[in-house]
Scaffold this active site. Structure first.
Site, mmCIF file in Angstrom:
data_model
loop_
_atom_site.group_PDB
_atom_site.id
_atom_site.type_symbol
_atom_site.label_atom_id
_atom_site.label_comp_id
_atom_site.label_asym_id
_atom_site.label_seq_id
_atom_site.Cartn_x
_atom_site.Cartn_y
_atom_site.Cartn_z
ATOM 1 N N LYS A 106 -0.735 3.596 3.760
ATOM 2 C CA LYS A 106 -1.984 3.929 4.458
ATOM 3 C C LYS A 106 -1.870 5.273 5.170
ATOM 4 O O LYS A 106 -2.816 6.049 5.189
ATOM 5 C CB LYS A 106 -2.354 2.830 5.460
ATOM 6 C CG LYS A 106 -2.831 1.553 4.810
ATOM 7 C CD LYS A 106 -3.221 0.542 5.875
ATOM 8 C CE LYS A 106 -3.487 -0.831 5.279
ATOM 9 N NZ LYS A 106 -3.613 -1.859 6.332
ATOM 10 N N LYS A 114 -3.921 -4.951 -8.570
ATOM 11 C CA LYS A 114 -4.579 -6.096 -7.980
ATOM 12 C C LYS A 114 -6.011 -5.724 -7.573
ATOM 13 O O LYS A 114 -6.243 -4.615 -7.075
ATOM 14 C CB LYS A 114 -3.779 -6.538 -6.746
ATOM 15 C CG LYS A 114 -4.254 -7.846 -6.148
ATOM 16 C CD LYS A 114 -3.341 -8.309 -5.041
ATOM 17 C CE LYS A 114 -4.063 -9.319 -4.158
ATOM 18 N NZ LYS A 114 -3.299 -9.719 -2.998
ATOM 19 N N LYS A 117 -10.417 -4.738 -2.241
ATOM 20 C CA LYS A 117 -11.701 -4.697 -1.537
ATOM 21 C C LYS A 117 -12.204 -3.289 -1.356
ATOM 22 O O LYS A 117 -13.390 -3.035 -1.317
ATOM 23 C CB LYS A 117 -11.520 -5.288 -0.133
ATOM 24 C CG LYS A 117 -11.706 -6.760 -0.071
ATOM 25 C CD LYS A 117 -11.939 -7.222 1.351
ATOM 26 C CE LYS A 117 -10.737 -7.001 2.234
ATOM 27 N NZ LYS A 117 -10.912 -7.520 3.587
#
Ligand code: TRP
Length: 329
Positions: free
Chosen positions: A112, A193, A196
């Site tokens: 991040k 994966k 969102k």
């Protein structure tokens, strides 16, 4: 007494079928076996800038999705993290026993931080806040995906460190990884994966996508250069579509094989789309019923916070005592 389960979801991005099959469906199934707390972690969400009005709306949207998916508010607490101040209080106390090195090593932090121009301190503290969420309720079981394993390990390390510095205080939580239909991959990139933050494009089918749009995304899903389903030679994209179908239909392996072997990809996608839509439609109908009653979702969130606050406050009080912080009672 039943063991306590705690899990959390960030109110950012759009919840999708991967979240449903990997987490929510599992929570709904296990909720009555435990004393369950499902938390919308808004303090975690703000570790990356969120547009305030959108964040607020997203919190109620997620609560309504929990309800529509079958979380039973009479049994399970659905709550917002920032509504119970003890989360932030305990996070600070744990921060003070956390070696910075433990946090700098976290792979999610590194990932991040890479994509941010300036890295907020909250991003580094993120796992400490998560540890506080779990330890506040002395949760024994924390159902999360594989990507949270490292955070869970840090939670256990912190609990241990605190217990050895200040005496036995925290219950050691277990990781509880879901077993069935857990890993839905991106439709546009079946090596990753389903995420969102990447939806909107052809990546994920959001739980609130209109059926027409859901169908379009599935029909455009990445497959491979073969023409039809070959179970001895399944590409990642085809395996993912079959996995989604199977997780929703709950068909056994042999029925899947008999039905889909040799089926052309166009027809496979059509059938996956129909299966997805047959689940989305009743789900969205419940969602709209839930959200059309003014104040209903807010009242569930208030009840949830009121239900869990005494547990959280008692832990903070105990931790204060253990650490020698001043208590008025
Ligand atoms: N970090 C988790 C995620 O991104 C969300 C989360 C926050 C959480 N606090 C938690 C999950 C406590 C389980 C328990 O998915």
């Amino acid at each position: 007494m039943k063991a306590r389960v705690f899990s959390g979801v960030q109110p950012s991005g759009d919840l999708h079928i991967g979240n449903y099959l990997g987490a929510l469906k599992n929570w709904v199934r296990i909720q009555y076996d435990y004393e369950s707390i499902f938390c919308i972690v808004d303090l975690h969400a703000i570790t990356i800038y969120q547009e305030p009005a959108a964040l607020r709306a997203k919190i109620e949207e997620i609560a309504a999705i929990f309800l529509a998916a079958g979380i039973d508010p009479k049994h399970s607490a659905i709550m917002v993290q920032s509504s119970v101040p003890a989360h932030a209080e305990l996070a600070w106390m744990l921060t003070c026993v956390t070696p910075v090195g433990w946090l700098e090593r976290m792979t999610q932090y590194k990932m991040k931080a890479e994509s941010q121009e300036t890295v907020g301190d909250g991003l580094l503290q993120y796992p400490v806040l998560m540890a506080a969420d779990i330890l506040l309720y002395q949760a024994a079981i924390v159902p999360v995906g594989e990507d949270q394993r490292q955070h869970l390990e840090l939670t256990r390390d912190l609990a241990q460190r605190f217990n050895s510095l200040y005496g036995d205080t925290f219950v050691m939580p277990e990781t509880h990884l879901p077993t069935v239909g857990a890993r839905v991959m991106g439709l546009d990139d079946p090596e990753k994966k389903m995420s969102k933050s990447a939806s909107g494009s052809g990546h994920a089918v959001a739980l609130l996508d209109p059926p027409v749009q859901a169908r379009k995304k599935i029909m455009r899903a990445t497959t491979d250069s073969l023409p039809a389903v070959d179970f001895d030679n399944l590409g990642a994209g085809v395996a993912n579509l079959l996995g989604i179908f199977q997780a929703l239909s709950e068909w056994p392996e042999n029925r899947m094989k008999k039905h889909f072997a040799g089926m052309r990809y166009g027809e496979l996608k059509k059938q996956v789309a129909e299966m997805v839509i047959s689940h989305l439609e009743p789900f969205q109908k419940r969602y709209h019923e839930i959200t059309s009653e003014a104040g209903y979702v807010a009242s569930i969130l208030r009840e949830g916070a009121e239900r869990v606050a005494p547990i959280a406050d008692a832990t903070v009080e105990l931790v204060k005592k253990r650490m020698g912080l001043y208590t008025l009672s």
